[in-house]
Motif scaffolding. Structure first.
Motif, PDB file in Angstrom:
ATOM      1  N   GLY A 276     -27.855   8.881 -59.499  1.00  0.00           N
ATOM      2  CA  GLY A 276     -28.637  10.071 -59.207  1.00  0.00           C
ATOM      3  C   GLY A 276     -28.140  10.581 -57.764  1.00  0.00           C
ATOM      4  O   GLY A 276     -28.533  11.983 -57.899  1.00  0.00           O
ATOM      5  N   ASP A 277     -27.725  10.114 -57.045  1.00  0.00           N
ATOM      6  CA  ASP A 277     -27.198  10.555 -55.655  1.00  0.00           C
ATOM      7  C   ASP A 277     -26.074  11.437 -55.948  1.00  0.00           C
ATOM      8  O   ASP A 277     -25.038  11.283 -56.914  1.00  0.00           O
ATOM      9  N   TYR A 278     -25.841  12.327 -55.166  1.00  0.00           N
ATOM     10  CA  TYR A 278     -24.670  13.269 -55.174  1.00  0.00           C
ATOM     11  C   TYR A 278     -23.559  12.802 -53.915  1.00  0.00           C
ATOM     12  O   TYR A 278     -24.290  12.589 -52.944  1.00  0.00           O
ATOM     13  N   LEU A 279     -22.466  12.958 -54.266  1.00  0.00           N
ATOM     14  CA  LEU A 279     -21.459  12.556 -53.210  1.00  0.00           C
ATOM     15  C   LEU A 279     -20.586  14.005 -53.022  1.00  0.00           C
ATOM     16  O   LEU A 279     -19.882  14.283 -54.002  1.00  0.00           O
ATOM     17  N   VAL A 280     -20.733  14.448 -51.933  1.00  0.00           N
ATOM     18  CA  VAL A 280     -19.972  15.802 -51.688  1.00  0.00           C
ATOM     19  C   VAL A 280     -18.617  15.489 -50.657  1.00  0.00           C
ATOM     20  O   VAL A 280     -19.076  15.124 -49.423  1.00  0.00           O
ATOM     21  N   ARG A 281     -17.666  15.708 -51.091  1.00  0.00           N
ATOM     22  CA  ARG A 281     -16.297  15.127 -50.335  1.00  0.00           C
ATOM     23  C   ARG A 281     -16.029  16.318 -49.186  1.00  0.00           C
ATOM     24  O   ARG A 281     -16.022  17.670 -49.414  1.00  0.00           O
ATOM     25  N   ALA A 282     -16.146  16.083 -48.136  1.00  0.00           N
ATOM     26  CA  ALA A 282     -15.798  16.793 -46.841  1.00  0.00           C
ATOM     27  C   ALA A 282     -14.793  17.672 -46.915  1.00  0.00           C
ATOM     28  O   ALA A 282     -14.658  18.764 -46.479  1.00  0.00           O
ATOM     29  N   SER A 283     -13.578  17.078 -47.331  1.00  0.00           N
ATOM     30  CA  SER A 283     -12.270  17.998 -47.223  1.00  0.00           C
ATOM     31  C   SER A 283     -12.210  19.065 -48.268  1.00  0.00           C
ATOM     32  O   SER A 283     -11.565  19.856 -47.880  1.00  0.00           O
ATOM     33  N   ASP A 284     -12.532  18.998 -49.415  1.00  0.00           N
ATOM     34  CA  ASP A 284     -12.511  19.897 -50.331  1.00  0.00           C
ATOM     35  C   ASP A 284     -13.840  20.415 -50.978  1.00  0.00           C
ATOM     36  O   ASP A 284     -13.972  21.356 -51.912  1.00  0.00           O
ATOM     37  N   GLY A 285     -14.913  20.065 -50.565  1.00  0.00           N
ATOM     38  CA  GLY A 285     -16.309  20.390 -51.181  1.00  0.00           C
ATOM     39  C   GLY A 285     -16.500  19.668 -52.708  1.00  0.00           C
ATOM     40  O   GLY A 285     -17.528  20.058 -53.201  1.00  0.00           O
TER      41      GLY A 285
ATOM     42  N   ILE B 279     -17.548  17.726 -55.817  1.00  0.00           N
ATOM     43  CA  ILE B 279     -19.051  17.187 -55.696  1.00  0.00           C
ATOM     44  C   ILE B 279     -19.034  15.995 -56.896  1.00  0.00           C
ATOM     45  O   ILE B 279     -18.440  16.356 -58.081  1.00  0.00           O
ATOM     46  N   TYR B 280     -19.410  15.246 -56.755  1.00  0.00           N
ATOM     47  CA  TYR B 280     -19.634  13.895 -57.851  1.00  0.00           C
ATOM     48  C   TYR B 280     -21.047  13.678 -57.646  1.00  0.00           C
ATOM     49  O   TYR B 280     -21.832  13.388 -56.954  1.00  0.00           O
ATOM     50  N   TYR B 281     -21.659  13.006 -59.198  1.00  0.00           N
ATOM     51  CA  TYR B 281     -22.905  12.389 -58.909  1.00  0.00           C
ATOM     52  C   TYR B 281     -22.937  10.815 -59.334  1.00  0.00           C
ATOM     53  O   TYR B 281     -21.637  10.645 -60.184  1.00  0.00           O
ATOM     54  N   ILE B 282     -23.689  10.023 -58.930  1.00  0.00           N
ATOM     55  CA  ILE B 282     -23.415   8.670 -59.313  1.00  0.00           C
ATOM     56  C   ILE B 282     -24.228   8.518 -60.744  1.00  0.00           C
ATOM     57  O   ILE B 282     -25.567   8.705 -60.498  1.00  0.00           O
ATOM     58  N   ALA B 283     -23.693   8.226 -61.854  1.00  0.00           N
ATOM     59  CA  ALA B 283     -24.471   8.017 -62.985  1.00  0.00           C
ATOM     60  C   ALA B 283     -25.057   6.770 -63.242  1.00  0.00           C
ATOM     61  O   ALA B 283     -26.033   6.522 -63.548  1.00  0.00           O
ATOM     62  N   ALA B 284     -24.164   5.570 -62.706  1.00  0.00           N
ATOM     63  CA  ALA B 284     -24.891   4.299 -62.922  1.00  0.00           C
ATOM     64  C   ALA B 284     -24.106   3.383 -61.857  1.00  0.00           C
ATOM     65  O   ALA B 284     -23.023   3.372 -61.528  1.00  0.00           O
ATOM     66  N   GLN B 285     -25.143   2.385 -61.487  1.00  0.00           N
ATOM     67  CA  GLN B 285     -24.621   1.327 -60.750  1.00  0.00           C
ATOM     68  C   GLN B 285     -25.144  -0.020 -61.283  1.00  0.00           C
ATOM     69  O   GLN B 285     -26.218  -0.519 -60.971  1.00  0.00           O
ATOM     70  N   GLN B 286     -24.402  -0.400 -62.278  1.00  0.00           N
ATOM     71  CA  GLN B 286     -24.743  -1.487 -63.224  1.00  0.00           C
ATOM     72  C   GLN B 286     -24.357  -2.816 -62.403  1.00  0.00           C
ATOM     73  O   GLN B 286     -23.209  -3.155 -61.803  1.00  0.00           O
ATOM     74  N   SER B 287     -25.179  -3.782 -62.356  1.00  0.00           N
ATOM     75  CA  SER B 287     -24.874  -5.040 -61.697  1.00  0.00           C
ATOM     76  C   SER B 287     -23.676  -5.616 -61.940  1.00  0.00           C
ATOM     77  O   SER B 287     -23.158  -5.892 -63.074  1.00  0.00           O
ATOM     78  N   LEU B 288     -22.953  -6.057 -60.905  1.00  0.00           N
ATOM     79  CA  LEU B 288     -21.499  -6.652 -60.754  1.00  0.00           C
ATOM     80  C   LEU B 288     -20.346  -5.797 -61.298  1.00  0.00           C
ATOM     81  O   LEU B 288     -19.212  -6.127 -61.426  1.00  0.00           O
ATOM     82  N   LEU B 289     -20.598  -4.377 -62.033  1.00  0.00           N
ATOM     83  CA  LEU B 289     -19.754  -3.571 -62.552  1.00  0.00           C
ATOM     84  C   LEU B 289     -19.183  -2.524 -61.678  1.00  0.00           C
ATOM     85  O   LEU B 289     -20.043  -2.121 -60.816  1.00  0.00           O
TER      86      LEU B 289
ATOM     87  N   ILE C  33     -23.284  18.985 -71.653  1.00  0.00           N
ATOM     88  CA  ILE C  33     -23.537  19.073 -70.272  1.00  0.00           C
ATOM     89  C   ILE C  33     -24.005  17.812 -69.843  1.00  0.00           C
ATOM     90  O   ILE C  33     -24.715  17.032 -70.564  1.00  0.00           O
ATOM     91  N   LEU C  34     -23.526  17.399 -68.486  1.00  0.00           N
ATOM     92  CA  LEU C  34     -24.136  15.859 -68.384  1.00  0.00           C
ATOM     93  C   LEU C  34     -24.588  16.293 -66.715  1.00  0.00           C
ATOM     94  O   LEU C  34     -24.064  16.991 -65.797  1.00  0.00           O
ATOM     95  N   LEU C  35     -26.175  15.849 -66.528  1.00  0.00           N
ATOM     96  CA  LEU C  35     -26.681  15.917 -65.311  1.00  0.00           C
ATOM     97  C   LEU C  35     -27.271  14.517 -65.037  1.00  0.00           C
ATOM     98  O   LEU C  35     -27.361  13.670 -65.961  1.00  0.00           O
ATOM     99  N   PRO C  36     -27.668  14.322 -63.696  1.00  0.00           N
ATOM    100  CA  PRO C  36     -27.947  12.971 -63.369  1.00  0.00           C
ATOM    101  C   PRO C  36     -29.073  12.658 -63.497  1.00  0.00           C
ATOM    102  O   PRO C  36     -30.004  13.191 -63.984  1.00  0.00           O
ATOM    103  N   PRO C  37     -29.319  11.316 -63.252  1.00  0.00           N
ATOM    104  CA  PRO C  37     -30.629  10.512 -64.001  1.00  0.00           C
ATOM    105  C   PRO C  37     -31.915  10.887 -62.818  1.00  0.00           C
ATOM    106  O   PRO C  37     -32.796  10.748 -63.098  1.00  0.00           O
ATOM    107  N   SER C  38     -31.360  11.810 -61.852  1.00  0.00           N
ATOM    108  CA  SER C  38     -32.360  12.041 -60.643  1.00  0.00           C
ATOM    109  C   SER C  38     -33.109  13.558 -61.023  1.00  0.00           C
ATOM    110  O   SER C  38     -33.849  13.949 -60.281  1.00  0.00           O
ATOM    111  N   VAL C  39     -32.384  14.060 -62.293  1.00  0.00           N
ATOM    112  CA  VAL C  39     -33.181  15.264 -62.613  1.00  0.00           C
ATOM    113  C   VAL C  39     -34.915  14.931 -62.749  1.00  0.00           C
ATOM    114  O   VAL C  39     -35.177  14.161 -63.542  1.00  0.00           O
TER     115      VAL C  39
END
Length: 222
Positions: free
Chosen positions: A78-87, A89-99, A177-183
């Motif tokens: 659900g976190d967003y990552l905003v790249r400083a060099s070009d703006g 944006i990605y969001y983290i969809a999943a952080q599954q164990s060991l994957l 349309i894809l939106l993060p789990p933090s909605v």
């Protein structure tokens, strides 16, 4: 060494790889429905690949999924990552164990409006609606605002159907349309999504999983 310790070491290792391969990204953790990028919690190095950890294979059109190399001990789905060099944006969809960590590349900013039934004092919650409002006074934003949108992915997808107001043999292409789990709200069929290009989409169906929201929508031309 147990699974939790191995998991933490894997994330730390990805963070070390990002020190060589990655670029600075601001980590934004949504804490309100109106503006998801108002709460910055960290800055870290992050790199993204298209499923090839040698970083030799490019991503292709129509693909929003990337795999992230960064220290996942500092982030959560659900976190967003905003790249400083070009703006970008990605969001983290999943952080599954060991994957590998699944990220979604965002190409649009959106807000979601819901119709207000006549006489209703509060449109958020279980209200009747069609989603199609003649004037802004007849609806309220349940996600985003007129000045701040939620970064998301909007690509071709879903089903096509006859386009209203156009010749009968013209089909309206479906959109995914894809939106993060933090909605922080429940999205519903009939809600209207407006993007930063001025396009409007009527939600036909919205599915929530541990990787976020997957929405089928049709563009509204009326």
């Amino acid at each position: 060494m147990n699974a939790a310790q191995i998991h933490a070491k894997i994330y730390a290792g990805r963070g070390k790889a990002a020190l060589r391969l990655g670029q600075d990204c601001a980590v934004m953790r949504p804490d309100q429905a109106a503006d998801p990028l108002a709460n910055q919690i960290a800055v870290l190095k992050a790199a993204f690949n298209a499923g090839d950890n040698t970083y030799r294979v490019p991503n292709l059109p129509g693909k929003a999924i990337w795999f992230g190399d960064f220290d996942g001990n500092q982030t959560q789905p659900g976190d967003y990552l905003v790249r400083a060099s070009d703006g970008q944006i990605y969001y983290i969809a999943a952080q599954q164990s060991l994957l590998p960590m699944i990220c979604i590349e965002c190409n649009r900013l959106v807000r979601v409006a819901r119709a207000v039934p006549q006489g209703a004092d509060d449109a958020v919650g279980a209200v009747g609606y069609s989603g199609l409002c003649d004037t802004p006074a007849q609806s309220c934003n349940v996600l985003g605002s007129d000045t701040a949108g939620w970064p998301c992915s909007i690509l071709f997808g879903g089903r096509s159907q006859a386009a209203a107001g156009l010749p009968g043999d013209v089909k309206n292409t479906g959109w995914r349309i894809l939106l993060p789990p933090s909605v922080p709200v429940v999205l519903r069929a009939g809600d209207i999504v407006a993007d930063d290009l001025g396009r409007r989409y009527a939600i036909e169906g919205a599915e929530l999983s541990d990787s976020g929201w997957r929405i089928n929508a049709q563009e509204v031309h009326a």
